[in-house]
Write a protein that holds these residues in place. Structure first.
Motif, short mmCIF file in Angstrom:
data_model
loop_
_atom_site.label_atom_id
_atom_site.label_comp_id
_atom_site.label_asym_id
_atom_site.label_seq_id
_atom_site.Cartn_x
_atom_site.Cartn_y
_atom_site.Cartn_z
N ASN A 1 0.82 -1.22 0.00
CA ASN A 1 0.00 0.00 0.00
C ASN A 1 0.85 1.27 0.00
O ASN A 1 0.32 2.39 0.06
N GLY A 2 2.17 1.11 -0.05
CA GLY A 2 3.06 2.26 -0.10
C GLY A 2 3.57 2.72 1.25
O GLY A 2 4.46 3.57 1.32
N MET A 3 3.04 2.16 2.32
CA MET A 3 3.46 2.54 3.66
C MET A 3 4.84 2.00 3.97
O MET A 3 5.16 0.86 3.63
N GLU A 4 5.67 2.80 4.60
CA GLU A 4 6.99 2.35 5.04
C GLU A 4 6.95 1.99 6.52
O GLU A 4 6.32 2.69 7.32
N MET A 5 7.60 0.89 6.87
CA MET A 5 7.57 0.40 8.24
C MET A 5 8.98 -0.01 8.66
O MET A 5 9.67 -0.71 7.92
#
Length: 335
Positions: free
Chosen positions: A229-233
């Motif tokens: 989803n494009g989220m960086e973690m």
């Protein structure tokens, strides 16, 4: 009990025999019960990663136990035990043969249980399997990994006895296993070398953007991952045990770019434990496909009751993520 008494040993001096023994910190009557009671034997029977479905069990001389062993590589193995002699609680003799596609496997096994240790509170189990020919013995060793499988078989029994001693009121850990078509050394390198982890670690569709590895007890693997989803973690592992090429223990957490522990970044995970104790074990797969069986277990580390309950309820979601991660590791090995 001395540590060396806990080790499995396989005696291959006789060309038609396999002898494997192990000593347990449990009374003989208990070991006999979990070996012969249908409510227990199917819960530990077989090599690492295998599960057992019992179809019927008639525990008496002349009776039989029909069951299917399900391998972690997806293979099923039909088996039939025919009981010959039963001398409770010290001696058991039976023949074991395959059913269906595994009918070529057949041998006689004698299991001896001896009281050992202080006041006889421990039990030494000796499993002696006798084959009709040297070729038949070599077939199960080479085709089925029988020696390694026998060692893992008794190791599973030890774990089961330990779980009985601990009681049944503790939360089960999250657990997932997968067989990889690679040696343990290759799989170990994939789990412990930064350049390899960058290529496969993370759920399906994710991408590793950054990683640093300090592989020592107390050291850290610190990484940043981009989700579909494009989220960086960010996340981190702090190593507790490093036994090459058998076992890794680490405390895993969500993190920030500075390596500090942070809450879970996803909605709905407010009660996810801030730290989890993760164990990765690598063993030879005792099945026809061979390769390396990797088992991942995780449990909350110093979590509250609410966090532990949430973690248990979250097992299915974790399974989806780890299944995708295992698929990426399989692709890394060219499977």
């Amino acid at each position: 009990m001395p540590a060396d008494h806990q080790m499995s040993q396989a005696n291959l001096d006789n060309p038609v025999e396999i002898i494997i023994c192990r000593t347990f910190a449990a009374p003989r009557e208990l070991v006999w019960m979990v070996w012969t009671d249908p409510n227990h034997v199917g819960r530990w029977w077989g090599p690492a990663g295998f599960t057992t479905t019992t179809h019927s069990m008639d525990f008496r001389p002349g009776g039989s136990w029909r069951y299917t062993m399900h391998g972690p590589d997806g293979r099923d193995y039909g088996n039939r035990v025919e009981y010959i002699e039963i001398d409770k609680p010290s001696r058991l003799i039976y023949t074991l043969g395959g059913e269906g596609s595994d009918e070529s496997v057949s041998f006689r096994t004698e299991v001896v249980l001896e009281c050992v240790g202080e006041n006889g509170r421990g039990t030494k189990v000796t499993m002696r399997s006798i084959f009709p020919t040297a070729e038949a013995r070599d077939f199960v060793i080479n085709d089925h990994g029988a020696v390694e499988g026998g060692k893992q078989h008794l190791a599973n029994l030890e774990d089961y006895l330990a779980s009985m001693s601990a009681g049944d009121d503790h939360e089960p850990p999250f657990s997932i296993s997968h067989v990889f078509n690679a040696s343990r050394e290759k799989v170990w390198e994939a789990w412990t070398e930064q350049e390899h982890l960058l290529q496969w670690f993370g759920p399906k569709g994710s991408t590793m953007l950054h990683a640093t590895m300090d592989l020592r007890v107390g050291g850290m693997f610190h990484y940043c991952m981009s989700h579909p989803n494009g989220m960086e973690m960010w996340g981190r592992w702090v190593f507790r045990t490093i036994n090459r090429p058998d076992k890794l223990d680490f405390i895993s957490s969500f993190s920030n770019a500075s390596g500090e522990i942070t809450p879970a970044p996803f909605q709905g995970l407010d009660n996810f434990p801030p730290e989890t104790w993760t164990t990765v074990t690598l063993v030879e797969h005792a099945g026809k496909s061979r390769g390396t069986l990797v088992t991942i277990e995780a449990r909350p580390f110093n979590g509250t009751i609410v966090q532990r309950d949430f973690f248990t309820a979250f097992h299915n979601s974790m399974r989806q993520g780890w299944t995708g991660t295992m698929q990426q590791l399989s692709e890394f090995f060219g499977d």
